[in-house]
Structure formats: C-alpha cells, structure tokens
Scaffold this motif. Structure first.
Motif, PDB file in Angstrom:
ATOM      1  N   MET A   1       0.846  -1.178   0.000  1.00  0.00           N
ATOM      2  CA  MET A   1       0.000   0.000   0.000  1.00  0.00           C
ATOM      3  C   MET A   1       0.891   1.241   0.000  1.00  0.00           C
ATOM      4  O   MET A   1       1.897   1.287   0.702  1.00  0.00           O
ATOM      5  CB  MET A   1      -0.911  -0.018   1.222  1.00  0.00           C
ATOM      6  N   PRO A   2       0.542   2.255  -0.744  1.00  0.00           N
ATOM      7  CA  PRO A   2       1.405   3.430  -0.841  1.00  0.00           C
ATOM      8  C   PRO A   2       1.352   4.357   0.381  1.00  0.00           C
ATOM      9  O   PRO A   2       2.141   5.275   0.475  1.00  0.00           O
ATOM     10  CB  PRO A   2       0.899   4.143  -2.082  1.00  0.00           C
ATOM     11  N   VAL A   4       2.233   4.894   4.123  1.00  0.00           N
ATOM     12  CA  VAL A   4       3.116   4.316   5.135  1.00  0.00           C
ATOM     13  C   VAL A   4       2.780   4.956   6.476  1.00  0.00           C
ATOM     14  O   VAL A   4       2.621   6.174   6.569  1.00  0.00           O
ATOM     15  CB  VAL A   4       4.595   4.572   4.776  1.00  0.00           C
ATOM     16  N   TRP A  65       2.860   9.233   2.056  1.00  0.00           N
ATOM     17  CA  TRP A  65       2.584   8.513   0.814  1.00  0.00           C
ATOM     18  C   TRP A  65       3.900   8.184   0.131  1.00  0.00           C
ATOM     19  O   TRP A  65       4.789   9.029   0.023  1.00  0.00           O
ATOM     20  CB  TRP A  65       1.721   9.372  -0.104  1.00  0.00           C
ATOM     21  N   GLU A  66       4.021   6.940  -0.303  1.00  0.00           N
ATOM     22  CA  GLU A  66       5.163   6.513  -1.120  1.00  0.00           C
ATOM     23  C   GLU A  66       4.610   5.809  -2.342  1.00  0.00           C
ATOM     24  O   GLU A  66       3.716   4.972  -2.216  1.00  0.00           O
ATOM     25  CB  GLU A  66       6.056   5.540  -0.348  1.00  0.00           C
ATOM     26  N   PRO A  67       5.134   6.130  -3.514  1.00  0.00           N
ATOM     27  CA  PRO A  67       4.631   5.449  -4.716  1.00  0.00           C
ATOM     28  C   PRO A  67       4.952   3.962  -4.653  1.00  0.00           C
ATOM     29  O   PRO A  67       5.982   3.565  -4.099  1.00  0.00           O
ATOM     30  CB  PRO A  67       5.384   6.134  -5.857  1.00  0.00           C
ATOM     31  N   GLU A  68       4.037   3.162  -5.184  1.00  0.00           N
ATOM     32  CA  GLU A  68       4.281   1.727  -5.259  1.00  0.00           C
ATOM     33  C   GLU A  68       5.345   1.474  -6.309  1.00  0.00           C
ATOM     34  O   GLU A  68       5.423   2.182  -7.307  1.00  0.00           O
ATOM     35  CB  GLU A  68       2.990   0.989  -5.605  1.00  0.00           C
ATOM     36  N   THR A  69       6.175   0.472  -6.095  1.00  0.00           N
ATOM     37  CA  THR A  69       7.208   0.162  -7.076  1.00  0.00           C
ATOM     38  C   THR A  69       6.551  -0.225  -8.387  1.00  0.00           C
ATOM     39  O   THR A  69       5.535  -0.910  -8.418  1.00  0.00           O
ATOM     40  CB  THR A  69       8.118  -0.976  -6.585  1.00  0.00           C
ATOM     41  N   GLN A  71       5.083   1.860 -10.317  1.00  0.00           N
ATOM     42  CA  GLN A  71       4.076   2.865 -10.651  1.00  0.00           C
ATOM     43  C   GLN A  71       4.772   4.198 -10.910  1.00  0.00           C
ATOM     44  O   GLN A  71       5.623   4.611 -10.136  1.00  0.00           O
ATOM     45  CB  GLN A  71       3.087   3.049  -9.497  1.00  0.00           C
ATOM     46  N   GLU A  73       5.366   8.138 -10.804  1.00  0.00           N
ATOM     47  CA  GLU A  73       4.946   9.180  -9.881  1.00  0.00           C
ATOM     48  C   GLU A  73       4.089  10.192 -10.625  1.00  0.00           C
ATOM     49  O   GLU A  73       4.325  10.463 -11.799  1.00  0.00           O
ATOM     50  CB  GLU A  73       6.165   9.879  -9.280  1.00  0.00           C
TER      51      GLU A  73
END
Length: 92
Positions: A1-2, A4, A65-69, A71, A73
């Motif tokens: 999940m993006p 954290v 929020w962190e972008p999913e690998t 995906q 930005e």
C-alpha cells in the motif's frame, strides 16, 4: 500500500510504549498494532486526532505517501511563465 504509517517512529521519539499509547488514546494494543504495522484499511479522524494529541505531532508525522514500485509518480503540471497561483480561498 502506498500509505506508510510511522507511528513506531513517533513512539521511539517520545520514548513511549505501544501499551501506553493505546491506553492514552483509548484503543486496544491489538488495534494499534494493526495500524502501526500498516495492515489497517482505514483510520478514524477521531483516532488520528487522539494519536496526534498524545504524541504531540501532526497527521503528516504519522502518515506519508510513497509510490508503489513499478508505478510512475504523478507529475505536477507547470503553468505558463508569469502565471499567478492563488491559494485556496484567495483570488488571483
């Protein structure tokens, strides 16, 4: 999940245990562990507000929020040179 959850970071900074935080916030240690370990699907604003009050922090200190690998930005669209950007509630 993006999204954290950094509750453990704030706990370490405040030198507070999970049990103490759960008691002061008014949730079970098990529910706090679900949130802390990133397994929660939602968090109530009242719980988030209580966490912020007890930990003396802002919501952004607990959630990021962190972008999913894999995906891309999202890109911000640039305005033309000389454009004025107005804040919400202001007129340009």
């Amino acid at each position: 999940m993006p999204i954290v959850v950094d509750v453990d970071v704030m706990l370490a900074r405040r030198k507070m245990s999970v049990g103490e935080l759960a008691e002061r916030v008014g949730i079970t240690p098990a529910n706090l562990a679900v949130l802390k370990n990133g397994r929660a699907k939602a968090v109530r604003f009242t719980t988030l507000a209580a966490l912020c009050e007890v930990l003396d922090c802002q919501p952004g200190d607990l959630l990021r929020w962190e972008p999913e690998t894999g995906q891309p930005e999202p890109r911000a669209e640039a305005g033309a040179a000389g454009d004025t950007v107005a804040a919400v509630g202001e007129s340009a």
